[in-house]
Design a protein around this motif. Structure first.
Motif, PDB file in Angstrom:
ATOM      1  N   UNK A  11       0.839  -1.189   0.000  1.00  0.00           N
ATOM      2  CA  UNK A  11       0.000   0.000   0.000  1.00  0.00           C
ATOM      3  C   UNK A  11       0.874   1.239   0.000  1.00  0.00           C
ATOM      4  N   UNK A  12       0.275   2.435   0.079  1.00  0.00           N
ATOM      5  CA  UNK A  12       1.050   3.676  -0.022  1.00  0.00           C
ATOM      6  C   UNK A  12       2.174   3.787   1.008  1.00  0.00           C
ATOM      7  N   UNK A  13       1.905   3.370   2.239  1.00  0.00           N
ATOM      8  CA  UNK A  13       2.925   3.508   3.279  1.00  0.00           C
ATOM      9  C   UNK A  13       4.077   2.534   3.067  1.00  0.00           C
ATOM     10  N   UNK A  14       3.754   1.277   2.781  1.00  0.00           N
ATOM     11  CA  UNK A  14       4.828   0.309   2.535  1.00  0.00           C
ATOM     12  C   UNK A  14       5.549   0.610   1.222  1.00  0.00           C
ATOM     13  N   UNK A  15       4.855   1.203   0.253  1.00  0.00           N
ATOM     14  CA  UNK A  15       5.514   1.626  -0.993  1.00  0.00           C
ATOM     15  C   UNK A  15       6.561   2.699  -0.702  1.00  0.00           C
TER      16      UNK A  15
END
Length: 465
Positions: A213-217
């Motif tokens: 997701x955006x944070x792990x990306x």
């Protein structure tokens, strides 16, 4: 995350014997040894080339039943709070390692490796850090890292160098370090940590990054950039503060993509919370979730280990932060192993012995007794019986009965009171564990002798008071 300390629970602990083993992840660590007991989670993890550990905090070190489990079941310890900035450097330039040292010394005494947590975090900072002028903060951060990582050089195998630097949408968290130093502060922190301890593995650690997701990306892009620039980074920590039934479907894929960048991955703060009270269905789902997380780590070679964020529900931080939620760990408040424990145990390669249950009392809706042999040796064995309340209301007492095979006898029982009549045995609750909430459970243990054979009983009955 901060470890929260619960209230001390009354438990009569048994002395268990453990099997010898070693851990070869970062450092060689000897597991507790013995000839007879079933393997611990730490020992099973060693056989898989991993560690399985627990966070802990200073107040719990005074609880003997707690430390008996902490010191024997796990082969890794994370210092939950007292290596954080507010404890280590409460005043500028004045360092106090006394509290963290107690946990590190406990780990060393029990042949456990230590993960350091954490060098740079926006939370649990002493007030003076926020008042440091922008032009001085980089130097202050470097000095803090040099002192702390240098002090623990050779004692800590992993450092969470920077913790929780991203927002949910993948943007930078506007911490005092981000605002006064800028984007480069994370790289500078890792450089300082490498200079202070060249042999420790350096990790970036965050929450809600278990799935893609955006944070792990954003975390992925940071690691990729560091590897391309030659900035020292050895691993990423996925905290894994999860919700019942919501393990990300992309967990294994996410672990693999970080491994493909050439860094290790650790599950660093695992717990799986539920709406309380517990019941059998929630326990079953939690067991499935713990098994899923463990299997995802085992499926990726560079996933080096798993740490639960403390191991007993009585010491979990969850209830104080999420009202009405809890029961997130693998042991209950009384240090009984939950279904989630056995799910991890089996995922790591442990084999459960045969169990047998029979339900009686309260028109067939009372309690269930589950009998299992936990260790066996020539002429002797150790066992455990879990008593579960299947009714919709609390029970105030219970009695478990079974018939021993020819040649079997019970020598010692804990967390229960034994009565024997020939080969017929009866164990009733102790005065502190007779009350069991609806859907709840408790357990008692025993040591016995055998000659010829050591079968499990054909039937075990449980009746309520």
């Amino acid at each position: 995350m901060s470890a929260r300390v619960g209230r001390t629970r009354r438990v009569l602990a048994a002395t268990a014997v453990a099997v010898a083993g070693t851990l070869a992840v970062g450092l060689a660590v000897a597991a507790p040894s013995s000839a007879a007991a079933e393997p611990t989670l730490g020992q099973l993890a060693v056989a898989k080339g991993r560690y399985f550990g627990s966070a802990t905090d200073n107040p719990t070190l005074d609880n003997a039943p707690y430390t008996a489990v902490l010191g024997s079941e796990f082969n890794q310890i994370t210092v939950g709070n007292t290596q954080k900035w507010q404890y280590i450097e409460p005043n500028r330039g004045r360092f106090d390692y006394s509290q963290a040292d107690k946990i590190v010394e406990f780990a060393q005494a029990h042949n456990q490796i230590v993960r350091g947590h954490t060098l740079v975090w926006h939370n649990q900072l002493p007030g003076w850090v926020n008042d440091v002028p922008a032009g001085e903060l980089l130097g202050v951060m470097r000095d803090h890292i040099a002192n702390v990582a240098g002090y623990y050089k050779g004692k800590v195998v992993h450092w969470d160098v920077v913790n929780e630097a991203f927002e949910e949408n993948g943007t930078r968290r506007q911490s005092v370090f981000q605002q006064k130093i800028g984007d480069g502060y994370i790289a500078e922190a890792f450089k300082a940590a490498r200079a202070a301890d060249p042999n420790a593995k350096l990790y970036y650690n965050d929450y809600n990054v278990e799935g893609i997701g955006p944070k792990s990306d954003a975390m992925y892009d940071l690691v990729k950039s560091f590897k391309q620039q030659g900035i020292p980074i050895d691993g990423v920590g996925l905290q894994a503060h999860l919700i019942l039934g919501q393990v990300p479907s992309t967990l294994q894929q996410n672990i693999q993509r970080f491994a493909d960048l050439g860094v290790d991955v650790a599950i660093t703060e695992l717990d799986i919370r539920m709406r309380t009270p517990r019941d059998a269905a929630k326990d079953a789902q939690q067991a499935t979730d713990y098994r899923t997380v463990t299997n995802a780590c085992l499926a990726v070679t560079r996933c080096v280990g798993i740490t639960v964020w403390d191991f007993s529900d009585g010491y979990s931080w969850i209830p104080s932060v999420f009202p009405g939620e809890g029961a997130a760990l693998i042991y209950d408040e009384n240090f009984n192993k939950k279904p989630s424990y056995w799910a991890v145990y089996e995922a790591l390669g442990g084999t459960k012995t045969t169990t047998t249950t029979t339900t009686t009392g309260n028109n067939g809706t009372g309690c269930t007794a589950t009998y299992r042999v936990t260790g066996q040796w020539n002429g002797g064995f150790q066992g455990e019986v879990t008593v579960r309340n299947n009714s919709s209301t609390a029970i105030s007492g219970w009695t478990v009965k079974w018939t021993l095979a020819t040649g079997q006898s019970l020598n010692q029982v804990w967390n229960g009171t034994l009565t024997a009549n020939g080969q017929d045995v009866s164990v009733r609750n102790a005065n502190y564990n007779g009350s069991v909430a609806a859907g709840g459970s408790t357990s008692f243990g025993f040591v016995g002798s055998w000659a010829g054979a050591n079968p499990v009983p054909a039937a075990v009955t449980c009746t309520t008071a």
